[in-house]
Enzyme design. Structure first.
Site, PDB file in Angstrom:
ATOM      1  N   LEU A 125     -33.293 -43.514 -11.279  1.00 59.27           N
ATOM      2  CA  LEU A 125     -33.754 -43.203  -9.935  1.00 59.27           C
ATOM      3  C   LEU A 125     -33.471 -44.380  -9.016  1.00 59.27           C
ATOM      4  O   LEU A 125     -33.956 -45.477  -9.237  1.00 59.27           O
ATOM      5  CB  LEU A 125     -35.248 -42.871  -9.933  1.00 59.27           C
ATOM      6  CG  LEU A 125     -35.786 -42.261  -8.628  1.00 59.27           C
ATOM      7  CD1 LEU A 125     -37.049 -41.465  -8.901  1.00 59.27           C
ATOM      8  CD2 LEU A 125     -36.081 -43.313  -7.570  1.00 59.27           C
ATOM      9  N   HIS A 229     -41.501 -54.319 -11.307  1.00 60.49           N
ATOM     10  CA  HIS A 229     -40.830 -54.926 -10.153  1.00 60.49           C
ATOM     11  C   HIS A 229     -41.490 -54.417  -8.870  1.00 60.49           C
ATOM     12  O   HIS A 229     -41.951 -53.280  -8.803  1.00 60.49           O
ATOM     13  CB  HIS A 229     -39.347 -54.524 -10.193  1.00 60.49           C
ATOM     14  CG  HIS A 229     -38.475 -55.269  -9.247  1.00 60.49           C
ATOM     15  ND1 HIS A 229     -38.421 -54.971  -7.900  1.00 60.49           N
ATOM     16  CD2 HIS A 229     -37.587 -56.284  -9.446  1.00 60.49           C
ATOM     17  CE1 HIS A 229     -37.544 -55.774  -7.318  1.00 60.49           C
ATOM     18  NE2 HIS A 229     -37.024 -56.575  -8.225  1.00 60.49           N
TER      19      HIS A 229
END
Length: 373
Positions: A125, A229
């Protein structure tokens, strides 16, 4: 915006995405030959007649229907870990006993394992930073669950997502910076490239089966275990709203968490409505009973190789007949005719409908994915 299966003509755009995404995005590495093979595999997967999940890999692209530009990608691996091992660290609580005064204490260890063989994995994605717009991230993420609802025979009972772990703008991972001194003195980008390209024996050669104890790690490495992240946080929150949970398995290189959920319990799978198309000849739908416009929904045809989906307020499920009312213009964009099977997933539903019973993390409804995993 239209979601469709990737084609060979999308190679240049996919390569740009692989370069933009940077180290840590291991499902798309900037190698044109490898990306071309990935596209060919996806085209073949969509075209197959499937009764049970195998080595199929479904890669979709998000296209601007006006300009033809590729805005992002999203993918599904039908049965991960069968042809290529899917290896993680398992977090374990280890009770250590001392002989003196029968004292004991608990330590956490990380042990290499292959736990998820055969599970369906959502992956790849990425929403390009220059093309962020309303609902683009939601479409990229949730369209995969709508596709699973349409074609359940193609996917496993358990769905997982390997989330990108913490790294800085230079591509350095605190987790790997500690681990490499004990396994392989490679920079993070080189290690991810070897792991992502299925380098023969990389895991067995460099990552030992013996446990690592987290108390021996420095603070920076220990602090990012199971964390994601900063650009992946919206994606994690979105998956948690779908019902995904972290069960203690993390990435070998950056310590990012793997989330999992039974396919039948994913909120978007449960909430996808199927019905025959009823064409509405006007450009817009009439207002609903409350005098309001119909809410945005992901609407798609029921095809596999010819799959098309978009976010729109020009369709709604008819509660009495079970039909899906669609404007003629939208039907043309999605390749739909009167009486064809289609499906609809409302983007805004009640919390009772969309959320599992256990406690979850909440984020603003306007929060959008940049790139994720």
């Amino acid at each position: 915006m239209i979601i469709r299966p990737i084609t060979p003509r999308d190679l240049d755009a996919l390569y740009h995405i692989a370069v933009e995404s940077g180290p840590g995005f291991t499902s798309l590495l900037p190698n044109r030959d490898a990306l071309a093979r990935k596209i060919d595999h996806s085209v073949s997967s969509f075209a197959r007649s499937v009764t049970a999940p195998g080595d199929e890999h479904y890669l979709f692209v998000l296209e601007d229907s006006g300009t033809g530009e590729i805005l992002g990608t999203t993918g599904i691996e039908a049965a991960a870990g069968l042809t290529r091992p899917l290896v993680h660290f398992r977090r374990n609580a280890v009770i250590q006993h001392a002989n003196v005064r029968q004292m004991r204490h608990t330590e956490e260890s990380l042990t290499r394992c292959q736990h998820y063989a055969g599970c369906t994995e959502i992956c790849s994605l990425y929403l390009r930073p220059g093309f962020r717009r309303a609902n683009a991230g939601k479409l990229l993420s949730r369209v995969r669950f709508l596709f699973m609802a349409l074609h359940p025979e193609r996917f496993s009972d358990i769905v997982i997502a390997e989330m990108r772990g913490v790294s800085d703008q230079a591509g350095r991972s605190p987790f790997w910076d500690w681990l490499k001194h004990h396994v392989a003195d490679l920079d993070f980008a080189s290690a991810t490239q070897l792991a992502g390209s299925a380098h023969a024996g990389f895991i067995e050669e460099f990552i030992p089966a013996m446990p690592f104890y987290t108390q021996q790690m420095n603070h920076a490495a220990r602090a990012v275990i199971g964390q994601v992240h900063e650009d992946t946080r919206p994606a994690r929150h979105m998956l948690e709203r779908e019902g995904f949970r972290h069960q203690g398995f993390i990435d070998l290189l950056d310590g990012g968490p793997t989330l999992e959920c039974p396919r039948a319990e994913i909120a978007s799978v449960r909430n996808t409505k199927k019905g025959k198309v009823q064409l509405h000849t006007g450009a817009k739908l009439p207002e609903n009973q409350e005098g309001e416009r119909y809410p945005n929904a992901i609407v798609a045809n029921a095809s596999c190789s010819g799959f098309r989906a978009t976010v729109t307020d020009r369709a709604y499920p008819e509660s009495e007949t079970g039909e899906l009312v669609v404007t003629a213009r939208l039907a043309e964009q999605l390749g739909l005719g009167a009486g064809d099977l289609a499906c609809c997933l409302l983007l805004a539903v009640s919390s009772k409908q969309s959320q599992p019973s256990q406690q979850i993390h909440h984020t603003p409804a306007t929060e959008e994915i940049r790139y994720a995993y």
